[in-house]
Design a protein around this motif. Structure first.
Motif, PDB file in Angstrom:
ATOM      1  N   PHE A 207       0.856  -1.188   0.000  1.00 15.12           N
ATOM      2  CA  PHE A 207       0.000   0.000   0.000  1.00 15.12           C
ATOM      3  C   PHE A 207       0.888   1.232   0.000  1.00 15.12           C
ATOM      4  CE2 PHE A 207      -2.424  -3.377   2.050  1.00 15.12           C
ATOM      5  CZ  PHE A 207      -3.604  -3.332   1.315  1.00 15.12           C
ATOM      6  N   LEU A 208       0.482   2.207  -0.803  1.00 10.36           N
ATOM      7  CA  LEU A 208       1.268   3.431  -0.946  1.00 10.36           C
ATOM      8  C   LEU A 208       0.580   4.574  -0.210  1.00 10.36           C
ATOM      9  CD1 LEU A 208       3.724   4.820  -2.335  1.00 10.36           C
ATOM     10  CD2 LEU A 208       2.188   5.329  -4.254  1.00 10.36           C
ATOM     11  N   LEU A 209       1.258   5.089   0.803  1.00 11.09           N
ATOM     12  CA  LEU A 209       0.751   6.261   1.517  1.00 11.09           C
ATOM     13  C   LEU A 209       1.009   7.478   0.639  1.00 11.09           C
ATOM     14  CD1 LEU A 209      -0.427   7.379   4.198  1.00 11.09           C
ATOM     15  CD2 LEU A 209       1.930   7.649   4.986  1.00 11.09           C
ATOM     16  N   ARG A 210      -0.074   8.088   0.159  1.00 13.48           N
ATOM     17  CA  ARG A 210       0.078   9.209  -0.768  1.00 13.48           C
ATOM     18  C   ARG A 210      -0.917  10.282  -0.357  1.00 13.48           C
ATOM     19  NH1 ARG A 210      -0.249   7.913  -7.104  1.00 13.48           N
ATOM     20  NH2 ARG A 210       2.012   7.671  -7.147  1.00 13.48           N
ATOM     21  N   ALA A 211      -0.415  11.236   0.400  1.00 11.85           N
ATOM     22  CA  ALA A 211      -1.283  12.286   0.930  1.00 11.85           C
ATOM     23  C   ALA A 211      -1.902  13.086  -0.206  1.00 11.85           C
ATOM     24  CB  ALA A 211      -0.487  13.192   1.852  1.00 11.85           C
ATOM     25  N   LEU A 226      -3.246   4.858   0.066  1.00 11.37           N
ATOM     26  CA  LEU A 226      -3.748   5.297   1.369  1.00 11.37           C
ATOM     27  C   LEU A 226      -3.630   6.812   1.459  1.00 11.37           C
ATOM     28  CD1 LEU A 226      -1.821   2.737   3.641  1.00 11.37           C
ATOM     29  CD2 LEU A 226      -4.105   2.465   2.650  1.00 11.37           C
ATOM     30  N   PRO A 227      -4.767   7.544   1.416  1.00  9.27           N
ATOM     31  CA  PRO A 227      -4.694   8.999   1.602  1.00  9.27           C
ATOM     32  C   PRO A 227      -4.193   9.358   3.006  1.00  9.27           C
ATOM     33  CG  PRO A 227      -6.835   8.340   0.710  1.00  9.27           C
ATOM     34  CD  PRO A 227      -6.131   7.084   1.140  1.00  9.27           C
ATOM     35  N   THR A 228      -4.504   8.493   4.007  1.00  9.29           N
ATOM     36  CA  THR A 228      -3.940   8.615   5.358  1.00  9.29           C
ATOM     37  C   THR A 228      -3.738   7.194   5.874  1.00  9.29           C
ATOM     38  OG1 THR A 228      -5.959   8.435   6.660  1.00  9.29           O
ATOM     39  CG2 THR A 228      -5.445  10.628   5.789  1.00  9.29           C
ATOM     40  N   LEU A 229      -2.952   7.058   6.936  1.00  9.12           N
ATOM     41  CA  LEU A 229      -2.722   5.723   7.505  1.00  9.12           C
ATOM     42  C   LEU A 229      -4.016   5.091   8.001  1.00  9.12           C
ATOM     43  CD1 LEU A 229       0.611   6.008   9.497  1.00  9.12           C
ATOM     44  CD2 LEU A 229       0.181   4.800   7.358  1.00  9.12           C
TER      45      LEU A 229
END
Length: 238
Positions: A207-211, A226-229
């Motif tokens: 999964f890529l955390l990408r704000a 993932l827009p947030t964790l």
């Protein structure tokens, strides 16, 4: 489709922890405490240049080239100040030693929003957890100081592994430590090539955390972003 995951591995920098302020600012503040005036912006630029050059010349903290990660970092700090015009070698040595110690503490690191809660929830759900990070041996202490170490069964740094992400061998070591097959494991991180793509190449989920508002990188299926964790739990709930 149920993922049937057993093991979650985590990147640290900009995934679970972030620097409280830019490197140039911390370095400049430390220099002021030693009676030296250096511009934070200039220091930041020098640091990026020196860090890049050192990483190319001595990859993974000089592992296999006879350097300790401590020496690697002391050199980076000193060169950054030299490039910014500081000539006093005795002062450089003191500064480098002090900054090397300071970056080992919660003085310079803060936990990202949602990180502690998400890690706690993942443990409650029974996942095994580990860290896979391109970091030096100080990472255990940093995680302890930031009160996150207890969430993980293991902390695997690139220095200890001898390989840095995206090298698949660091993920293979993590899978052995976590007692899981690749398809039973997922890696969470913020870097497309070192975290997301590298873990998938090793046969894991990731999964890529990408704000939101982050520069759009390569295409990633929306269910892997993932827009947030906090979004992770919906993706992996057993």
């Amino acid at each position: 489709a149920m993922l049937r995951l057993r093991l979650l591995t985590w990147d640290v920098k900009d995934t679970l922890l972030r620097l409280r302020q830019p490197v140039g600012q911390s370095y400049a503040a430390e220099a002021r405490a030693h009676g030296l005036r250096v511009q934070p912006e200039a220091l930041g630029r020098s640091f990026r240049e020196v860090y890049g050059a050192q990483s190319r010349r001595f990859p993974n903290y000089g592992h296999g080239q006879g350097l300790s990660s401590r020496q690697w970092w002391l050199d980076v700090v000193k060169q950054s100040f030299r490039l910014s015009g500081v000539q006093d070698e005795a002062a450089l040595t003191r500064l480098a030693e002090k900054l090397y110690r300071d970056y080992c503490s919660s003085h310079n690191w803060e936990v990202l929003p949602g990180a502690a809660e998400t890690l706690s929830r993942c443990r409650q759900l029974g996942f095994r957890m580990g860290v896979v990070s391109n970091f030096d041996s100080r990472l255990e202490d940093i995680l302890s100081q930031c009160n996150l170490r207890h969430h993980f069964e293991f902390v695997l740094t690139s220095e200890a592994a001898g390989f840095a992400k995206p090298d698949g061998r660091i993920f293979e070591q993590a899978l052995r430590l976590g007692g899981a097959r690749p398809e039973q494991a997922a890696h969470i991180g913020d870097d497309y090539s070192r975290d997301y793509r590298a873990a998938r190449a090793a046969g894991m989920h990731s999964f890529l955390l990408r704000a939101a508002g982050q520069a759009e990188g390569p295409e990633v299926p929306p269910e892997h972003v993932l827009p947030t964790l906090s979004h992770l739990l919906a993706r992996i709930e057993k």
